[in-house]
Design an enzyme around this catalytic site. Sequence first.
Site, PDB file in Angstrom:
ATOM      1  CD1 TRP A 234      -9.074  -9.054  10.444  1.00 20.66           C
ATOM      2  CD2 TRP A 234      -6.846  -8.957  10.479  1.00 20.66           C
ATOM      3  NE1 TRP A 234      -8.593  -9.978   9.545  1.00 20.66           N
ATOM      4  CE2 TRP A 234      -7.237  -9.938   9.544  1.00 20.66           C
ATOM      5  CE3 TRP A 234      -5.489  -8.740  10.680  1.00 20.66           C
ATOM      6  CZ2 TRP A 234      -6.311 -10.684   8.801  1.00 20.66           C
ATOM      7  CZ3 TRP A 234      -4.564  -9.475   9.951  1.00 20.66           C
ATOM      8  CH2 TRP A 234      -4.982 -10.430   9.024  1.00 20.66           C
TER       9      TRP A 234
ATOM     10  CG  ASP B 225      -8.110  -2.464   9.528  1.00 21.73           C
ATOM     11  OD1 ASP B 225      -8.384  -2.379   8.312  1.00 21.73           O
ATOM     12  OD2 ASP B 225      -7.531  -3.447  10.032  1.00 21.73           O
TER      13      ASP B 225
ATOM     14  CE  LYS C 262      -8.213  -9.268   3.573  1.00 18.62           C
ATOM     15  NZ  LYS C 262      -7.859  -8.531   4.769  1.00 18.62           N
TER      16      LYS C 262
HETATM   17  C1  LIG Z   1      -6.804  -8.691   5.815  1.00 24.60           C
HETATM   18  C2  LIG Z   1      -6.902  -7.701   6.912  1.00 24.60           C
HETATM   19  C3  LIG Z   1      -5.765  -7.146   7.500  1.00 24.60           C
HETATM   20  C4  LIG Z   1      -4.362  -7.554   7.107  1.00 24.60           C
HETATM   21  O1  LIG Z   1      -4.094  -7.141   5.833  1.00 24.60           O
HETATM   22  P1  LIG Z   1      -2.650  -7.380   5.151  1.00 24.60           P
HETATM   23  O2  LIG Z   1      -2.811  -6.696   3.839  1.00 24.60           O
HETATM   24  O3  LIG Z   1      -2.468  -8.855   5.045  1.00 24.60           O
HETATM   25  O4  LIG Z   1      -1.635  -6.758   6.014  1.00 24.60           O
HETATM   26  C5  LIG Z   1      -5.936  -6.207   8.503  1.00 24.60           C
HETATM   27  N1  LIG Z   1      -7.161  -5.812   8.879  1.00 24.60           N
HETATM   28  C6  LIG Z   1      -8.275  -6.325   8.331  1.00 24.60           C
HETATM   29  C7  LIG Z   1      -9.607  -5.853   8.799  1.00 24.60           C
HETATM   30  C8  LIG Z   1      -8.180  -7.284   7.329  1.00 24.60           C
HETATM   31  O5  LIG Z   1      -9.297  -7.782   6.769  1.00 24.60           O
END
Ligand SMILES: *Cc1c(COP(=O)(O)O)cnc(C)c1O
Length: 375
Positions: A103, A187, A211
């Site tokens: 990521w 993030d 998530k």
């Molecule tokens: C799932 C995830 C993403 C991507 O998320 P999307 O909603 O599919 O754009 C980015 N960073 C992390 C840490 C993730 O777990």
Amino acid sequence: MRPWNFSAGPSALPLEVLQQAAAELTDWHGCGMSVMEMSHRGVQFTQIRDEAVADLRSLLSIPDEFEVLFMQGGATAENAIVPLNLIGRRSAGKADYVLTGIWSNKSYAEAQRYGDIAVAATSGQEKVIDGVAQAPWTWYPDAGEWKPRRDAAYLHICGNETIGGLECAAWPSMASLGAPDVPLVVDVSSHFLSRPIDFSKVGMVYAGAQKNAGPAGVTVVIVRKDLIGHALPACPSAFNYSNVAAAGSMFNTPPTFAIYIAGLVFKWLRRQGGIEAIEQANIAKAKALYSFLDQSGFYVSRVQRSARSRMNVPFFLRDESLNARFLEEAQAAGLLQLRGHKSVGGMRASIYNAVPMEAVQALINYLQDFERRHG
Ligand SMILES: *Cc1c(COP(=O)(O)O)cnc(C)c1O
């Protein structure tokens, strides 16, 4: 009983939340409309939005100098939206990234389009830690070794690498890294609301909701007010934090149903005792699962111990020829979505807030039983 769901995302939601949403689906609070059918500017949805923001502020003790925004495009869109909004706040047009897995690498690659982007630290090589040779992307660089440029507009990290199963144990203060004017941008997609956030250490966090906070479709952005207002001219209006903040997350039609469900999750979290209580539950769940894996000769966890994620637990069967059988029998035992990400292989159990200790115990029982039968 419903099976237990260990998906990395979109992932399990609290059953109570799903049941409440089902009960209210065709008629929200007697108004005669589904949340999906009501104007986002009407009194009902305005109340839903306001309560979601207030509950989130209360859960995380978000200071007044931060905006709470509901956006779209997921964390992936934020990979562009963050530089588009923040990189212009300092004239050098620089931003720095800590690379720790899939990521953060995606964030770094996308940011290249918008400025002078550099690597402040990376775990992309092998490293011996506590006598163990850690493969690339299975360890988290110590904050003391990050090298942000003092004139960067921000430093970006991924707080929890969902695929690798790595979590940054503690965020540093940027002053301690010699870069007091470089805000930390995190993030937090896959560990948002699993633990407290120290807002004195960050300029901004963002999370795709699917998530740990709600359904897919809404991205939560919490950003310090002084960081906004410097968007590049190329920034789409709907992705400009100033516009979104000024419009109370209704610059355009927001993802109303996703915000509503996230709001129900926030209320559920408050009923669980808030973030401190859920954090204790998460610590206990992770401890139980990792302790089991560590004493087993049949399964193995390959992540640096001090960087193990509380949320996403990748593990491997030492005999990988048993993988297909393991997954089939797990499903039959009511344990869903344990297959690891294709880039890592093996298995992964995501044990987010909505996955209770009972589910982790059921998983451990299954792991034990499978080992007894095939070990
Ligand atoms: C799932 C995830 C993403 C991507 O998320 P999307 O909603 O599919 O754009 C980015 N960073 C992390 C840490 C993730 O777990």
